[in-house]
Design a protein around this motif. Sequence first.
Motif, PDB file in Angstrom:
ATOM      1  N   GLY A  16      37.762  45.183  36.189  1.00  0.00           N
ATOM      2  CA  GLY A  16      39.174  44.930  35.973  1.00  0.00           C
ATOM      3  C   GLY A  16      39.501  43.452  35.919  1.00  0.00           C
ATOM      4  O   GLY A  16      38.818  42.661  35.268  1.00  0.00           O
ATOM      5  N   LEU A  17      40.550  43.081  36.649  1.00  0.00           N
ATOM      6  CA  LEU A  17      41.012  41.696  36.642  1.00  0.00           C
ATOM      7  C   LEU A  17      39.969  40.747  37.221  1.00  0.00           C
ATOM      8  O   LEU A  17      39.742  39.658  36.678  1.00  0.00           O
ATOM      9  CB  LEU A  17      42.326  41.610  37.444  1.00  0.00           C
ATOM     10  N   ARG A  37      32.104  45.761  46.420  1.00  0.00           N
ATOM     11  CA  ARG A  37      31.434  46.861  47.123  1.00  0.00           C
ATOM     12  C   ARG A  37      30.574  47.722  46.211  1.00  0.00           C
ATOM     13  O   ARG A  37      29.765  48.515  46.692  1.00  0.00           O
ATOM     14  CB  ARG A  37      32.432  47.686  47.905  1.00  0.00           C
ATOM     15  N   TYR A 155      51.677  50.160  49.115  1.00  0.00           N
ATOM     16  CA  TYR A 155      51.257  49.093  48.195  1.00  0.00           C
ATOM     17  C   TYR A 155      52.306  47.980  48.124  1.00  0.00           C
ATOM     18  O   TYR A 155      51.971  46.795  48.220  1.00  0.00           O
ATOM     19  CB  TYR A 155      51.020  49.684  46.810  1.00  0.00           C
ATOM     20  N   PRO A 184      50.244  39.647  38.500  1.00  0.00           N
ATOM     21  CA  PRO A 184      50.174  40.326  37.210  1.00  0.00           C
ATOM     22  C   PRO A 184      50.966  41.630  37.253  1.00  0.00           C
ATOM     23  O   PRO A 184      51.326  42.124  38.324  1.00  0.00           O
ATOM     24  CB  PRO A 184      48.675  40.615  37.045  1.00  0.00           C
ATOM     25  N   THR A 189      42.707  49.485  34.448  1.00  0.00           N
ATOM     26  CA  THR A 189      41.477  49.063  35.134  1.00  0.00           C
ATOM     27  C   THR A 189      40.928  50.244  35.930  1.00  0.00           C
ATOM     28  O   THR A 189      41.448  51.347  35.856  1.00  0.00           O
ATOM     29  CB  THR A 189      41.752  47.909  36.124  1.00  0.00           C
ATOM     30  N   ARG A 192      41.658  51.841  42.250  1.00  0.00           N
ATOM     31  CA  ARG A 192      41.637  53.122  42.968  1.00  0.00           C
ATOM     32  C   ARG A 192      42.500  53.091  44.215  1.00  0.00           C
ATOM     33  O   ARG A 192      43.073  52.066  44.564  1.00  0.00           O
ATOM     34  CB  ARG A 192      40.192  53.486  43.333  1.00  0.00           C
TER      35      ARG A 192
HETATM   36  P1  NAD Z   1      39.660  47.312  39.935  1.00  0.00           P
HETATM   37  O1  NAD Z   1      39.449  48.474  40.838  1.00  0.00           O
HETATM   38  O2  NAD Z   1      39.179  47.431  38.528  1.00  0.00           O
HETATM   39  O3  NAD Z   1      39.024  46.010  40.591  1.00  0.00           O
HETATM   40  C1  NAD Z   1      39.009  45.833  41.996  1.00  0.00           C
HETATM   41  C2  NAD Z   1      37.568  45.678  42.463  1.00  0.00           C
HETATM   42  O4  NAD Z   1      37.583  45.523  43.876  1.00  0.00           O
HETATM   43  C3  NAD Z   1      36.678  46.883  42.150  1.00  0.00           C
HETATM   44  O5  NAD Z   1      35.523  46.439  41.464  1.00  0.00           O
HETATM   45  C4  NAD Z   1      36.352  47.471  43.514  1.00  0.00           C
HETATM   46  O6  NAD Z   1      35.042  48.008  43.573  1.00  0.00           O
HETATM   47  C5  NAD Z   1      36.502  46.268  44.415  1.00  0.00           C
HETATM   48  N1  NAD Z   1      36.846  46.638  45.781  1.00  0.00           N
HETATM   49  C6  NAD Z   1      37.781  47.541  46.179  1.00  0.00           C
HETATM   50  N2  NAD Z   1      37.803  47.627  47.509  1.00  0.00           N
HETATM   51  C7  NAD Z   1      36.860  46.761  47.969  1.00  0.00           C
HETATM   52  C8  NAD Z   1      36.411  46.407  49.267  1.00  0.00           C
HETATM   53  N3  NAD Z   1      36.936  46.977  50.371  1.00  0.00           N
HETATM   54  N4  NAD Z   1      35.442  45.474  49.371  1.00  0.00           N
HETATM   55  C9  NAD Z   1      34.888  44.915  48.269  1.00  0.00           C
HETATM   56  N5  NAD Z   1      35.278  45.216  47.016  1.00  0.00           N
HETATM   57  C10 NAD Z   1      36.243  46.130  46.876  1.00  0.00           C
HETATM   58  O7  NAD Z   1      41.229  47.033  39.967  1.00  0.00           O
HETATM   59  P2  NAD Z   1      42.130  45.807  39.382  1.00  0.00           P
HETATM   60  O8  NAD Z   1      43.298  46.450  38.744  1.00  0.00           O
HETATM   61  O9  NAD Z   1      41.315  44.840  38.642  1.00  0.00           O
HETATM   62  O10 NAD Z   1      42.639  45.160  40.758  1.00  0.00           O
HETATM   63  C11 NAD Z   1      42.494  43.800  41.071  1.00  0.00           C
HETATM   64  C12 NAD Z   1      43.772  43.283  41.739  1.00  0.00           C
HETATM   65  O11 NAD Z   1      44.851  43.357  40.790  1.00  0.00           O
HETATM   66  C13 NAD Z   1      44.235  44.067  42.967  1.00  0.00           C
HETATM   67  O12 NAD Z   1      44.640  43.157  43.962  1.00  0.00           O
HETATM   68  C14 NAD Z   1      45.419  44.859  42.437  1.00  0.00           C
HETATM   69  O13 NAD Z   1      46.339  45.171  43.460  1.00  0.00           O
HETATM   70  C15 NAD Z   1      45.992  43.877  41.437  1.00  0.00           C
HETATM   71  N6  NAD Z   1      46.901  44.458  40.434  1.00  0.00           N
HETATM   72  C16 NAD Z   1      46.480  45.462  39.600  1.00  0.00           C
HETATM   73  C17 NAD Z   1      47.374  46.000  38.680  1.00  0.00           C
HETATM   74  C18 NAD Z   1      46.979  47.121  37.735  1.00  0.00           C
HETATM   75  O14 NAD Z   1      47.859  47.734  37.105  1.00  0.00           O
HETATM   76  N7  NAD Z   1      45.691  47.426  37.582  1.00  0.00           N
HETATM   77  C19 NAD Z   1      48.688  45.494  38.594  1.00  0.00           C
HETATM   78  C20 NAD Z   1      49.077  44.462  39.435  1.00  0.00           C
HETATM   79  C21 NAD Z   1      48.169  43.950  40.354  1.00  0.00           C
END
Ligand code: NAD
Length: 265
Positions: A16-17, A37, A155, A184, A189, A192
């Motif tokens: 993801g991000l 993880r 959240y 963002p 992504t 979870r």
């Molecule tokens: P993502 O799940 O694709 O990426 C997050 C990564 O963190 C994953 O690879 C996961 O394996 C890892 N992770 C989760 N828990 C963990 C832990 N306890 N220890 C180590 N690694 C761990 O999701 P994303 O959307 O890329 O999220 C990244 C950030 O962006 C987060 O902070 C999320 O809140 C924020 N965000 C996401 C969105 C959206 O719509 N996807 C919108 C706004 C903000």
Amino acid sequence: GRLAGLSTLVTGGGSGLGRAIADRFVAEGATVTVLERSAAKIESLVSAHGDRVRGVRGDVTSAADNAEAVSTAVSAFGGLDTFVGNAGLWDFGRELRAMSPQELERGFDELFGVNVKGYVLGARAAAEAVAERRGSMIFTLSNAAFHPRGGGVLYTASKHAAAGLISQLAYELAPHVRVNGVAPGGMATDLRGPGSMALDGTAITDVLPDADSLGRYSALDFSPRAEDYVDSYVLLAARGESRTVTGAVFDISSVGTPRRPDLPV
Ligand code: NAD
């Protein structure tokens, strides 16, 4: 590149991000250590970037794993310039009354464990190394750090808490470390939810009708991909591009501005 020679650490950098940040940071000349993880996601990152990256498999809720990630960055790349706290969980918009009190008890601890404790422990582990390099910290927030309905109660509260953490750390770590946030909006992504809420088997992409559906929340009528959000991270990490910026949050979600009523839904 704009990040030439910088050593950076990104939590949740496997997908993801976080992965988009890691890819762009490498393209801009940085080296990237990732605390993640998922072993499979680390493998994919390492096979894409080879010795420009290091993967540490671990959990952001563990102080020891955060310390290991920092010491890996320091020993592999000679120091640490930028810490990016980014790993997070979502609650899929679960409303207060849709959860039993028992589910709230467990879900709160798990989600705040990652989204808030993870950021605090990461900052604690990185503070000294980043101060030595006069570097900066950047934390991923969300439109949910400002507005309702970017998530549910857990959240939204966790992202508001992280905004407070940025403000406090910018104060405490000055003048040697700048601390900022990037907020963002939605993106498709692998994001979870907590296992204790039975949301670990579902990703945000599973509940979006399609990748273009996010455009209907944005004033800009645009459905962003993770890559579209990374410019702000480069700006905040680059030496000399944001020298006056600390304690700031860049709201780059475009969901706070109301959509024009004449746009198609
Ligand atoms: P993502 O799940 O694709 O990426 C997050 C990564 O963190 C994953 O690879 C996961 O394996 C890892 N992770 C989760 N828990 C963990 C832990 N306890 N220890 C180590 N690694 C761990 O999701 P994303 O959307 O890329 O999220 C990244 C950030 O962006 C987060 O902070 C999320 O809140 C924020 N965000 C996401 C969105 C959206 O719509 N996807 C919108 C706004 C903000």
